[in-house]
Motif scaffolding. Structure first.
Motif, PDB file in Angstrom:
ATOM      1  N   SER A  62       0.812  -1.214   0.000  1.00  0.00           N
ATOM      2  CA  SER A  62       0.000   0.000   0.000  1.00  0.00           C
ATOM      3  C   SER A  62       0.847   1.267   0.000  1.00  0.00           C
ATOM      4  O   SER A  62       0.439   2.284  -0.562  1.00  0.00           O
ATOM      5  N   GLY A 102      -0.401  -4.630   7.593  1.00  0.00           N
ATOM      6  CA  GLY A 102      -1.521  -5.538   7.439  1.00  0.00           C
ATOM      7  C   GLY A 102      -1.210  -6.769   8.265  1.00  0.00           C
ATOM      8  O   GLY A 102      -0.055  -7.182   8.371  1.00  0.00           O
ATOM      9  N   LEU A 129      -9.736  -6.716   4.747  1.00  0.00           N
ATOM     10  CA  LEU A 129     -10.188  -5.878   5.856  1.00  0.00           C
ATOM     11  C   LEU A 129     -10.597  -6.714   7.058  1.00  0.00           C
ATOM     12  O   LEU A 129     -10.708  -6.211   8.171  1.00  0.00           O
ATOM     13  N   THR A 141      -3.958   0.598  10.008  1.00  0.00           N
ATOM     14  CA  THR A 141      -5.053   1.559   9.813  1.00  0.00           C
ATOM     15  C   THR A 141      -6.378   0.872   9.523  1.00  0.00           C
ATOM     16  O   THR A 141      -7.393   1.543   9.375  1.00  0.00           O
ATOM     17  N   ARG A 142      -6.366  -0.460   9.425  1.00  0.00           N
ATOM     18  CA  ARG A 142      -7.593  -1.218   9.155  1.00  0.00           C
ATOM     19  C   ARG A 142      -8.202  -1.735  10.452  1.00  0.00           C
ATOM     20  O   ARG A 142      -7.484  -2.144  11.363  1.00  0.00           O
ATOM     21  N   SER A 143      -9.516  -1.744  10.500  1.00  0.00           N
ATOM     22  CA  SER A 143     -10.215  -2.129  11.726  1.00  0.00           C
ATOM     23  C   SER A 143     -10.138  -3.616  12.008  1.00  0.00           C
ATOM     24  O   SER A 143     -10.175  -4.030  13.168  1.00  0.00           O
ATOM     25  N   ASN A 149     -10.772   1.324   6.520  1.00  0.00           N
ATOM     26  CA  ASN A 149      -9.513   0.932   5.888  1.00  0.00           C
ATOM     27  C   ASN A 149      -8.355   1.856   6.231  1.00  0.00           C
ATOM     28  O   ASN A 149      -7.217   1.394   6.376  1.00  0.00           O
ATOM     29  N   SER A 203      -8.754   3.571  10.979  1.00  0.00           N
ATOM     30  CA  SER A 203      -9.049   2.724  12.132  1.00  0.00           C
ATOM     31  C   SER A 203      -7.778   2.017  12.603  1.00  0.00           C
ATOM     32  O   SER A 203      -6.685   2.546  12.448  1.00  0.00           O
ATOM     33  N   GLY A 204      -7.916   0.849  13.193  1.00  0.00           N
ATOM     34  CA  GLY A 204      -6.754   0.096  13.633  1.00  0.00           C
ATOM     35  C   GLY A 204      -5.938   0.835  14.690  1.00  0.00           C
ATOM     36  O   GLY A 204      -6.462   1.592  15.510  1.00  0.00           O
TER      37      GLY A 204
END
Length: 397
Positions: free
Chosen positions: A17, A211, A232, A239-241, A268, A271-272
């Motif tokens: 990413s 990730g 996800l 940053t992903r929930s 996406n 969050s996280g």
């Protein structure tokens, strides 16, 4: 005067990413020639390379360059290496969907079908396909092989792949696919030398990076994973929930008035670790912070990993080995220790000194569950797949 002897090589490209990893391997032996990465794309770009062809003399990519610029830089740098002949390129492609369960050569039809899967991996698939197009433009006719993160998980039993939704939707391909498959494939390939007889037992691999996911292995084959239809799902990430109540998504749309695109961005990109801490998506930054929000974000990351690991132990019917890999898994001993402590009920016991050093085996002598740290290498499975596909093409004439 003759020029340098040509070096035939396989190029492996792994677009993430915010980074581009790459590797060159000798076409015949897969001996490593160069391995590197370009991180911080879109901002403060950083280049790291190692190996006999370390590209050390090349000017670094321009500050602020994007993935297309990074690929263009890489191809230009490779062109300037004396005697280097790239024979084929392999690419990590995050989503192969229902139809692509093994590496294959890319043509226009394959590229079009992979384009249709972009909605299921919007943060990664476009970057993967852009890399393929960039190589095709620079080197027309060069064989290119797509290697799928989802393919490793196609060995999972049907029940592990199904969602409890109307059957027709599952028949149309709305299934649990799982991701980080190239990372898990590499770990599975080295497990015999790392874990001995435990390699074919009940193993959980924790791919913990920006990730993050877990995969349950039996006989070094995927039987369950934490990610599903998209990347996800599952663990809390940078940053992903990860997994949330589907009702939360409906609430955000119906009651808070968020558009589907806004919800996608929230889950996406906001969050996280970043969302819970409000500080950073980087574990290193959060560990150095004395803000209680940083500590809570890390505690939640560990809690979610332990809880998901427990479900995989149930799917395996026990646990013989636990493997940490990827950025956090390899370089964050405090996170490893906290997860191991949460799994002590299953017989996981770390040796603190081994863990702090990052030894290959970090479990205590006598621990019922062996615990290992294995460096991630998604590029080697790509190179192997390229060689295999080319050999199969030759055998078919």
């Amino acid at each position: 005067m003759t020029g340098p002897h040509p070096t035939d090589a396989i190029l492996a490209i792994n677009a993430g990413s915010s980074s581009l990893k790459f590797a060159l391997a000798a076409a015949g032996t897969l001996a490593p020639l160069c391995r590197g990465g370009i991180s911080g794309l879109g901002g403060a770009v950083k280049l790291e390379t190692s190996g006999p062809l370390a590209l050390a003399g090349a000017d670094p990519p321009a500050p602020g360059c994007d993935h297309a610029g990074a690929v263009a830089w890489l191809l230009g740098a490779l062109r300037r290496v004396p005697g280097l002949v790239v024979r084929a390129a392999g690419h990590r492609v995050v989503h192969g969907g229902r139809d692509f369960s093994a590496p294959l050569r890319v043509d226009d039809e394959v590229l079009a079908r992979l384009e249709q899967l972009v909605p299921l991996a919007p943060a990664h698939q476009p970057l993967n396909l852009a890399g393929i197009r960039a190589v095709a433009e620079a080197w027309p006719g060069l064989p290119q092989i797509a290697c799928f993160d989802t393919a490793f998980h196609r060995t999972q039993p049907r029940l592990a792949q199904l969602f409890p939704i109307p059957r027709a939707l599952g028949d149309e391909g709305l299934l649990r696919y799982g991701f980080h498959g190239l990372s898990y494939e590499h770990v599975a390939s080295v497990l015999p030398e790392v874990a001995g007889p435990r390699a074919d037992g009940r193993v959980i691999v924790a791919h913990l990076g920006h990730g993050a996911s877990l995969c349950a292995l039996r006989n070094r084959r995927s039987v369950a994973s934490t990610m599903g239809l998209t990347a996800l799902d599952g663990l809390m990430m940078g940053t992903r929930s990860g997994s949330v109540d589907p009702g939360l998504v409906l609430h955000l749309i119906r009651e808070r008035g968020l558009s589907p695109d806004a919800v996608a961005d929230l889950l996406n990109a906001r969050s996280g670790l970043l969302g819970v801490s409000g500080i950073s998506d980087d574990v290193r930054v959060l560990q150095d912070s004395d803000d209680p929000r940083a500590a809570e974000a890390l505690d939640l990351f560990v809690y979610r990993a332990v809880r998901e690991a427990g479900s995989l132990v149930a799917a395996l019917g026990g646990l013989d080995a636990l493997v940490f890999t990827a950025g956090i898994g390899e370089h964050a001993p405090r996170i490893r220790a906290a997860i191991a402590a949460g799994l002590a009920v299953f017989g996981v016991a770390l040796d603190p000194a081994r863990n702090d050093r990052g030894d290959t085996c970090i479990s205590r002598v006598g621990s019922r569950v062996a615990v290992y740290v294995v460096p991630a290498n998604e590029e080697l499975p790509i190179a192997r797949a390229v060689v295999r596909c080319l050999a199969e093409a030759v055998s078919r004439g």
